[in-house]
Design a protein around this motif. Structure first.
Motif, PDB file in Angstrom:
ATOM      1  N   ASN A  66       0.849  -1.189   0.000  1.00  0.00           N
ATOM      2  CA  ASN A  66       0.000   0.000   0.000  1.00  0.00           C
ATOM      3  C   ASN A  66       0.885   1.239   0.000  1.00  0.00           C
TER       4      ASN A  66
ATOM      5  N   ILE B 252      -0.302  -7.738  -4.653  1.00  0.00           N
ATOM      6  CA  ILE B 252      -1.481  -6.865  -4.688  1.00  0.00           C
ATOM      7  C   ILE B 252      -0.957  -5.487  -4.312  1.00  0.00           C
TER       8      ILE B 252
ATOM      9  N   ASN C 103      -1.805  -1.239  -4.029  1.00  0.00           N
ATOM     10  CA  ASN C 103      -2.573  -0.006  -4.118  1.00  0.00           C
ATOM     11  C   ASN C 103      -1.529   1.100  -4.071  1.00  0.00           C
TER      12      ASN C 103
ATOM     13  N   GLU D  40      -3.522  -4.409  -9.384  1.00  0.00           N
ATOM     14  CA  GLU D  40      -3.689  -3.073  -8.806  1.00  0.00           C
ATOM     15  C   GLU D  40      -5.094  -2.950  -8.215  1.00  0.00           C
ATOM     16  N   VAL D  41      -5.161  -2.436  -6.992  1.00  0.00           N
ATOM     17  CA  VAL D  41      -6.430  -2.284  -6.287  1.00  0.00           C
ATOM     18  C   VAL D  41      -6.577  -0.844  -5.810  1.00  0.00           C
ATOM     19  N   HIS D  42      -7.810  -0.328  -5.904  1.00  0.00           N
ATOM     20  CA  HIS D  42      -8.144   0.967  -5.333  1.00  0.00           C
ATOM     21  C   HIS D  42      -9.444   0.820  -4.565  1.00  0.00           C
TER      22      HIS D  42
ATOM     23  N   GLN E 224      -6.857  -4.659 -12.777  1.00  0.00           N
ATOM     24  CA  GLN E 224      -7.123  -3.553 -11.859  1.00  0.00           C
ATOM     25  C   GLN E 224      -8.528  -3.727 -11.288  1.00  0.00           C
ATOM     26  N   ILE E 225      -8.652  -3.553  -9.969  1.00  0.00           N
ATOM     27  CA  ILE E 225      -9.943  -3.624  -9.289  1.00  0.00           C
ATOM     28  C   ILE E 225     -10.152  -2.290  -8.584  1.00  0.00           C
ATOM     29  N   VAL E 226     -11.274  -1.634  -8.863  1.00  0.00           N
ATOM     30  CA  VAL E 226     -11.535  -0.323  -8.264  1.00  0.00           C
ATOM     31  C   VAL E 226     -12.938  -0.261  -7.684  1.00  0.00           C
TER      32      VAL E 226
ATOM     33  N   GLY F 220     -12.095  -5.503  -2.699  1.00  0.00           N
ATOM     34  CA  GLY F 220     -11.230  -5.535  -3.875  1.00  0.00           C
ATOM     35  C   GLY F 220      -9.932  -6.274  -3.613  1.00  0.00           C
ATOM     36  N   TYR F 221      -9.392  -6.122  -2.410  1.00  0.00           N
ATOM     37  CA  TYR F 221      -8.156  -6.827  -2.050  1.00  0.00           C
ATOM     38  C   TYR F 221      -8.410  -8.332  -1.983  1.00  0.00           C
TER      39      TYR F 221
ATOM     40  N   ALA G  32      -8.637  -9.649  -5.449  1.00  0.00           N
ATOM     41  CA  ALA G  32      -7.299  -9.725  -6.039  1.00  0.00           C
ATOM     42  C   ALA G  32      -6.561 -10.960  -5.527  1.00  0.00           C
TER      43      ALA G  32
END
Length: 146
Positions: free
Chosen positions: A8, A72, A74, A98-100, A123-125, A131-132, A135
């Motif tokens: 992170n 993972i 962010n 990538e996670v947001h 990418q997961i937003v 989201g984590y 992922a």
């Protein structure tokens, strides 16, 4: 046992305090505990890191190449301008997702562009902490392609 790094970036240490209307009231410790519990349930080891410094994030990405089965990340604000983080992701041979937490595409225009996403597996937003988890599932159940 698979080993996943969760990285992170800047300001994510302020989760629970920073803009709770956007990011919620849960903390970074809450997120890390959730992921470690999920990792145990799925039979993998989770190592969590957070840094407000671009160079440290890059060093962690490099380190992950030899020590993990996936990442993972962010990147926080680094998402939008850090070619150093982008190049670090491109330089490793483990899959990166990538996670947001928030839906960056529904926020300020500068957040709509990710320089890091094109070199990740996906990418997961906008799905919060879930989201984590998604992922993690993708890294453990998906193919090994970057």
């Amino acid at each position: 046992m698979k080993h996943i790094y969760v990285i992170n970036g800047p300001n994510l240490n302020r989760l629970g305090l920073r803009e709770p209307g956007v990011y919620g009231t849960s903390t970074l410790v809450d997120l890390e505990n959730m992921l470690k519990e999920e990792g145990l349930r799925l039979g993998c080891q989770i190592s969590c890191f957070q840094s407000n410094h671009e160079g440290e994030v890059i060093d962690l990405i490099h380190k992950s190449a030899d020590l993990t089965d996936g990442v993972i990340i962010n990147p926080g604000a680094l998402t939008h301008y850090s070619y150093g983080v982008r190049d670090a992701i491109a330089s490793i041979n483990v899959p990166v997702i990538e996670v947001h937490i928030s839906n960056v595409h529904a926020r300020e225009a500068f957040r709509h562009t990710s320089v890091t996403a094109p070199v990740t597996k996906g990418q997961i937003v906008g799905l919060g902490f879930m989201g984590y988890k998604l992922a993690l599932t993708a890294l453990l159940e998906g193919d090994e392609k970057k």
